[in-house]
Every structure is written in structure tokens, then in C-alpha cells.
Design a protein around this motif. Sequence first.
Motif, PDB file in Angstrom:
ATOM      1  N   ILE A 185      -2.377 -27.192   2.692  1.00 27.77           N
ATOM      2  CA  ILE A 185      -2.557 -28.431   3.459  1.00 27.77           C
ATOM      3  C   ILE A 185      -2.604 -29.635   2.534  1.00 27.77           C
ATOM      4  O   ILE A 185      -1.972 -30.668   2.797  1.00 27.77           O
ATOM      5  CB  ILE A 185      -3.837 -28.353   4.306  1.00 27.77           C
ATOM      6  N   ILE A 186      -3.336 -29.530   1.448  1.00 27.23           N
ATOM      7  CA  ILE A 186      -3.436 -30.634   0.484  1.00 27.23           C
ATOM      8  C   ILE A 186      -2.060 -31.034  -0.028  1.00 27.23           C
ATOM      9  O   ILE A 186      -1.763 -32.216  -0.224  1.00 27.23           O
ATOM     10  CB  ILE A 186      -4.359 -30.236  -0.689  1.00 27.23           C
ATOM     11  N   ASP A 187      -1.184 -30.054  -0.205  1.00 29.89           N
ATOM     12  CA  ASP A 187       0.165 -30.320  -0.709  1.00 29.89           C
ATOM     13  C   ASP A 187       1.133 -30.767   0.381  1.00 29.89           C
ATOM     14  O   ASP A 187       2.313 -30.998   0.109  1.00 29.89           O
ATOM     15  CB  ASP A 187       0.722 -29.074  -1.405  1.00 29.89           C
ATOM     16  N   GLY A 188       0.654 -30.856   1.614  1.00 29.26           N
ATOM     17  CA  GLY A 188       1.507 -31.327   2.707  1.00 29.26           C
ATOM     18  C   GLY A 188       2.532 -30.323   3.183  1.00 29.26           C
ATOM     19  O   GLY A 188       3.553 -30.690   3.774  1.00 29.26           O
ATOM     20  N   LYS A 189       2.273 -29.031   2.969  1.00 27.67           N
ATOM     21  CA  LYS A 189       3.217 -28.000   3.404  1.00 27.67           C
ATOM     22  C   LYS A 189       3.300 -27.940   4.932  1.00 27.67           C
ATOM     23  O   LYS A 189       2.325 -28.208   5.622  1.00 27.67           O
ATOM     24  CB  LYS A 189       2.788 -26.633   2.869  1.00 27.67           C
ATOM     25  N   LYS A 190       4.450 -27.567   5.422  1.00 29.32           N
ATOM     26  CA  LYS A 190       4.669 -27.455   6.867  1.00 29.32           C
ATOM     27  C   LYS A 190       4.500 -26.028   7.380  1.00 29.32           C
ATOM     28  O   LYS A 190       4.371 -25.818   8.581  1.00 29.32           O
ATOM     29  CB  LYS A 190       6.062 -27.972   7.224  1.00 29.32           C
ATOM     30  N   THR A 191       4.549 -25.056   6.480  1.00 29.39           N
ATOM     31  CA  THR A 191       4.360 -23.658   6.862  1.00 29.39           C
ATOM     32  C   THR A 191       3.524 -22.938   5.812  1.00 29.39           C
ATOM     33  O   THR A 191       3.444 -23.359   4.658  1.00 29.39           O
ATOM     34  CB  THR A 191       5.700 -22.901   7.007  1.00 29.39           C
ATOM     35  N   THR A 192       2.914 -21.855   6.237  1.00 29.42           N
ATOM     36  CA  THR A 192       2.234 -20.947   5.316  1.00 29.42           C
ATOM     37  C   THR A 192       2.239 -19.579   5.995  1.00 29.42           C
ATOM     38  O   THR A 192       3.055 -19.330   6.868  1.00 29.42           O
ATOM     39  CB  THR A 192       0.814 -21.422   4.972  1.00 29.42           C
ATOM     40  N   GLY A 193       1.352 -18.680   5.602  1.00 32.73           N
ATOM     41  CA  GLY A 193       1.346 -17.371   6.237  1.00 32.73           C
ATOM     42  C   GLY A 193       0.490 -16.388   5.485  1.00 32.73           C
ATOM     43  O   GLY A 193      -0.403 -16.773   4.714  1.00 32.73           O
ATOM     44  N   VAL A 194       0.754 -15.107   5.711  1.00 32.39           N
ATOM     45  CA  VAL A 194      -0.006 -14.020   5.087  1.00 32.39           C
ATOM     46  C   VAL A 194       0.958 -13.035   4.449  1.00 32.39           C
ATOM     47  O   VAL A 194       2.021 -12.743   5.005  1.00 32.39           O
ATOM     48  CB  VAL A 194      -0.891 -13.300   6.118  1.00 32.39           C
ATOM     49  N   THR A 195       0.575 -12.543   3.288  1.00 37.20           N
ATOM     50  CA  THR A 195       1.338 -11.508   2.580  1.00 37.20           C
ATOM     51  C   THR A 195       0.488 -10.261   2.416  1.00 37.20           C
ATOM     52  O   THR A 195      -0.673 -10.348   2.012  1.00 37.20           O
ATOM     53  CB  THR A 195       1.765 -12.009   1.180  1.00 37.20           C
ATOM     54  N   ILE A 196       1.040  -9.112   2.748  1.00 34.31           N
ATOM     55  CA  ILE A 196       0.436  -7.824   2.377  1.00 34.31           C
ATOM     56  C   ILE A 196       1.136  -7.388   1.101  1.00 34.31           C
ATOM     57  O   ILE A 196       2.359  -7.232   1.074  1.00 34.31           O
ATOM     58  CB  ILE A 196       0.619  -6.762   3.472  1.00 34.31           C
ATOM     59  N   MET A 197       0.365  -7.215   0.056  1.00 35.74           N
ATOM     60  CA  MET A 197       0.910  -7.022  -1.284  1.00 35.74           C
ATOM     61  C   MET A 197       0.371  -5.734  -1.906  1.00 35.74           C
ATOM     62  O   MET A 197      -0.807  -5.408  -1.769  1.00 35.74           O
ATOM     63  CB  MET A 197       0.504  -8.222  -2.145  1.00 35.74           C
ATOM     64  N   GLN A 198       1.238  -4.985  -2.571  1.00 39.11           N
ATOM     65  CA  GLN A 198       0.806  -3.838  -3.367  1.00 39.11           C
ATOM     66  C   GLN A 198       0.182  -4.384  -4.638  1.00 39.11           C
ATOM     67  O   GLN A 198       0.841  -5.075  -5.415  1.00 39.11           O
ATOM     68  CB  GLN A 198       1.994  -2.941  -3.714  1.00 39.11           C
ATOM     69  N   MET A 199      -1.091  -4.097  -4.853  1.00 39.41           N
ATOM     70  CA  MET A 199      -1.793  -4.755  -5.957  1.00 39.41           C
ATOM     71  C   MET A 199      -1.353  -4.234  -7.318  1.00 39.41           C
ATOM     72  O   MET A 199      -1.101  -3.044  -7.503  1.00 39.41           O
ATOM     73  CB  MET A 199      -3.302  -4.600  -5.783  1.00 39.41           C
ATOM     74  N   ALA A 200      -1.270  -5.181  -8.265  1.00 36.13           N
ATOM     75  CA  ALA A 200      -0.990  -4.884  -9.667  1.00 36.13           C
ATOM     76  C   ALA A 200      -2.101  -5.509 -10.500  1.00 36.13           C
ATOM     77  O   ALA A 200      -2.989  -6.173  -9.967  1.00 36.13           O
ATOM     78  CB  ALA A 200       0.381  -5.435 -10.064  1.00 36.13           C
ATOM     79  N   ALA A 201      -2.036  -5.314 -11.809  1.00 38.04           N
ATOM     80  CA  ALA A 201      -3.115  -5.781 -12.674  1.00 38.04           C
ATOM     81  C   ALA A 201      -3.202  -7.305 -12.752  1.00 38.04           C
ATOM     82  O   ALA A 201      -4.273  -7.856 -12.984  1.00 38.04           O
ATOM     83  CB  ALA A 201      -2.937  -5.201 -14.073  1.00 38.04           C
ATOM     84  N   GLY A 202      -2.089  -8.027 -12.544  1.00 39.34           N
ATOM     85  CA  GLY A 202      -2.111  -9.480 -12.621  1.00 39.34           C
ATOM     86  C   GLY A 202      -2.720 -10.122 -11.387  1.00 39.34           C
ATOM     87  O   GLY A 202      -2.968  -9.463 -10.375  1.00 39.34           O
ATOM     88  N   MET A 203      -2.944 -11.432 -11.440  1.00 40.92           N
ATOM     89  CA  MET A 203      -3.516 -12.164 -10.317  1.00 40.92           C
ATOM     90  C   MET A 203      -2.462 -12.398  -9.239  1.00 40.92           C
ATOM     91  O   MET A 203      -1.568 -13.223  -9.395  1.00 40.92           O
ATOM     92  CB  MET A 203      -4.072 -13.513 -10.811  1.00 40.92           C
ATOM     93  N   ASP A 204      -2.523 -11.627  -8.174  1.00 39.22           N
ATOM     94  CA  ASP A 204      -1.614 -11.761  -7.025  1.00 39.22           C
ATOM     95  C   ASP A 204      -0.142 -11.618  -7.426  1.00 39.22           C
ATOM     96  O   ASP A 204       0.736 -12.290  -6.876  1.00 39.22           O
ATOM     97  CB  ASP A 204      -1.828 -13.108  -6.322  1.00 39.22           C
ATOM     98  N   THR A 205       0.133 -10.727  -8.360  1.00 34.14           N
ATOM     99  CA  THR A 205       1.497 -10.573  -8.881  1.00 34.14           C
ATOM    100  C   THR A 205       2.229  -9.354  -8.325  1.00 34.14           C
ATOM    101  O   THR A 205       3.392  -9.136  -8.639  1.00 34.14           O
ATOM    102  CB  THR A 205       1.466 -10.454 -10.414  1.00 34.14           C
ATOM    103  N   GLY A 206       1.563  -8.547  -7.510  1.00 34.91           N
ATOM    104  CA  GLY A 206       2.143  -7.287  -7.065  1.00 34.91           C
ATOM    105  C   GLY A 206       3.315  -7.447  -6.111  1.00 34.91           C
ATOM    106  O   GLY A 206       3.604  -8.549  -5.606  1.00 34.91           O
ATOM    107  N   ASP A 207       3.986  -6.343  -5.863  1.00 32.58           N
ATOM    108  CA  ASP A 207       5.162  -6.352  -4.993  1.00 32.58           C
ATOM    109  C   ASP A 207       4.768  -6.659  -3.539  1.00 32.58           C
ATOM    110  O   ASP A 207       3.709  -6.255  -3.051  1.00 32.58           O
ATOM    111  CB  ASP A 207       5.850  -4.986  -5.040  1.00 32.58           C
ATOM    112  N   ILE A 208       5.652  -7.359  -2.848  1.00 30.51           N
ATOM    113  CA  ILE A 208       5.435  -7.755  -1.457  1.00 30.51           C
ATOM    114  C   ILE A 208       5.829  -6.605  -0.532  1.00 30.51           C
ATOM    115  O   ILE A 208       6.922  -6.046  -0.638  1.00 30.51           O
ATOM    116  CB  ILE A 208       6.257  -9.015  -1.132  1.00 30.51           C
ATOM    117  N   LEU A 209       4.930  -6.271   0.395  1.00 34.81           N
ATOM    118  CA  LEU A 209       5.204  -5.218   1.381  1.00 34.81           C
ATOM    119  C   LEU A 209       5.547  -5.785   2.749  1.00 34.81           C
ATOM    120  O   LEU A 209       6.409  -5.268   3.447  1.00 34.81           O
ATOM    121  CB  LEU A 209       3.990  -4.289   1.498  1.00 34.81           C
TER     122      LEU A 209
END
Length: 329
Positions: free
Chosen positions: A124-148
Motif C-alpha cells: 500500500i505504501i508503494d501505491g501498488k494496485k494488486t497484491t496476493g498470497v503465495t504458498i511457498m516451499q520453504m528454503a534456507a533463505g528469507m522467502d526465497t523458496g520455490d512457488i507452489l
Amino acid sequence: MKIVFMGTPDFARSALEKIIEAGHEVVLAVTQPDKPKGRSGELQISDVKACALEHGIPVFQPVRIRLPENVEELKKYDADIYVVAAFGQILSQEILDIPKFGCVNIHASILPEYRGAAPIQQAIIDGKKTTGVTIMQMAAGMDTGDILLQREIPITDDETGGGLFDKLSVLGGELIVEALPKIEAGELTPVPQDEERATKCGKLSKDMGRIDFEQDAEDIRNLVRGLNPWPSAFTYLGNKMLKIWQARTLSEIDFQRLAKDYSELSGKSAETAANSQPGAIALLTRDSFVVNCGSDYLQILEVQLEGKKRMDVKSFLLGNKLEVGTILK
């Protein structure tokens, strides 16, 4: 499937409730330790712990989940998958490798955009028009895992951080319930994230809310929306903090029209200070005041003066004298 659920705030509770409703066996809820609240220091349990206790689910509250004894505790539950949502601690690779189907995370953005702690508010702060939710296979990095799995929703023009948080909480619960049987059946193909498109966002802090009127009015309005209800956008009127809860952007044409309409309705000429320094009150009406910004104007509609209740500006002006030219800092 047998699930270990890891989460802490109400965003995670929504997902846990949906998983329980879908008939999955949640064998353990892992959440942050109880924390003291307010002046009394009384311990407050997390939303996830409250939900787990209501459903008779065992609760585990490690201070550091990565410690060897805590890893061994997790192994006792022989879960098929770990579901993580706003847990608040980083999982080690050793933990990620425990369950048969690994660990999946419910993240409130369309990854790889907005990896990190506050993706809802930052969008919202960046003025985006869309967002959403991702279900992600977790990896060791911060939110870097593969998208499911991903689902996108629009951000309305008047959306606040709190309102969008609630919508994405519901969406996150729906999406993880959709994903779990597909994961078990091997029907989801993990998609690596595009690192070139990756962006990050940090934790929210109170300092983020300090308004800089040198910025464009629309950027300030987005800050107001994104930080509502916490930590809130604010400025200072004299030596008192003034929280801004609702505002509208005005172009030069909008500003002149508002001044003209006010004059016609009130029967007196509107005093204005257009194009003066950023932060200066440029126009007062019966139910708002308008502030000069680096570009365009910000019409303030709802405020809260330090030590007072939140109120619309019409009520605020009845008890507080403002003048055109007053500087907000």
C-alpha cells in the motif's frame, strides 16, 4: 495429512482455523512465547496459541526453535508437513528437512515481490494496485523458496493496512487448504523465483510513520493508508503529535475548486495559502484542512491529537484552533 503448524499473530490464526475445518490433523502448534502486555506486565498469549487451546492441540513455545533440543522435540510428532505463517523465527535446514513434504510458508505477497516482514503494508505504501498470497516451499533463505501456488487480489483506492491484512488472512487460509491435498498428491510443480524481480521489505517501526511533507501528496496518502492502524502516520502540531488517519490527495484544480465551493457554501471568502512551504496549512473548511506538499495537496479528514481520541476533522476543529499558514512538522 498430519501437520505441525507454526505461526503467531491473527494472520496465522485464520490459516490454522481453515486447516482444522478442512479435517487435517494438526498434531502440534508452534508459536512464540507469551509476552508481557501493558503497564501491568500481564502475560498475553498469541492468537495461534489461543486457537490451538480452543481445539485441544498441543502447544510448543520455544524461545529459539533452532536449538538442538527443540529440533528433537519437533521430530517426536512425525508430521507429514510443516505449515508456517508469520511465525517470527527462522527455521534451520535441519528443521526444513524433517517432514516428508518439507515446510511450506503462507506469504502475504506475490513473490518474489516483498520478501520480508511487512509485505501487506509496504504494498500500500508503494501505491501498488494488486497484491496476493503465495504458498511457498520453504528454503534456507528469507522467502526465497520455490512457488507452489499464488492468488492475486486488487488493492482498492481506499484500502488500509488493516483492511488488506484481514483480506489476505482469509485468502491465505483458503489457499493453504487448496494447496495441501495437491502437495500430497504431487500435483503442484515448484517454480523457482525470479531473483531479478525480487524486492525486500523490513519490519514496521513507529519512526516509519513520520510524515515528510516535502514528498508528493499521493505518496503521503499511501503512507497514511498503509500504516493504518499500526504504527500510524503522524506529524506534529506545535509540540504535540498529530496522527493522520484519513486523507485525500488534491490537485491544484481540486484545491481551487474546494476553496470556491467552501466560499459559496459559507458565504465568505476562503482564506488560502496555496503554494507556500510544504507542511503549511493551505486551506481550512468546516470539515477538513488542506496541507501543502512537495507536489499537490493533502486534504486531512480524520486525526488524533496526542492524548485525545481519534475523530473526524469537523469535530477536531470545534475544539482546536487552526490557522491558514500553520506549519505541521
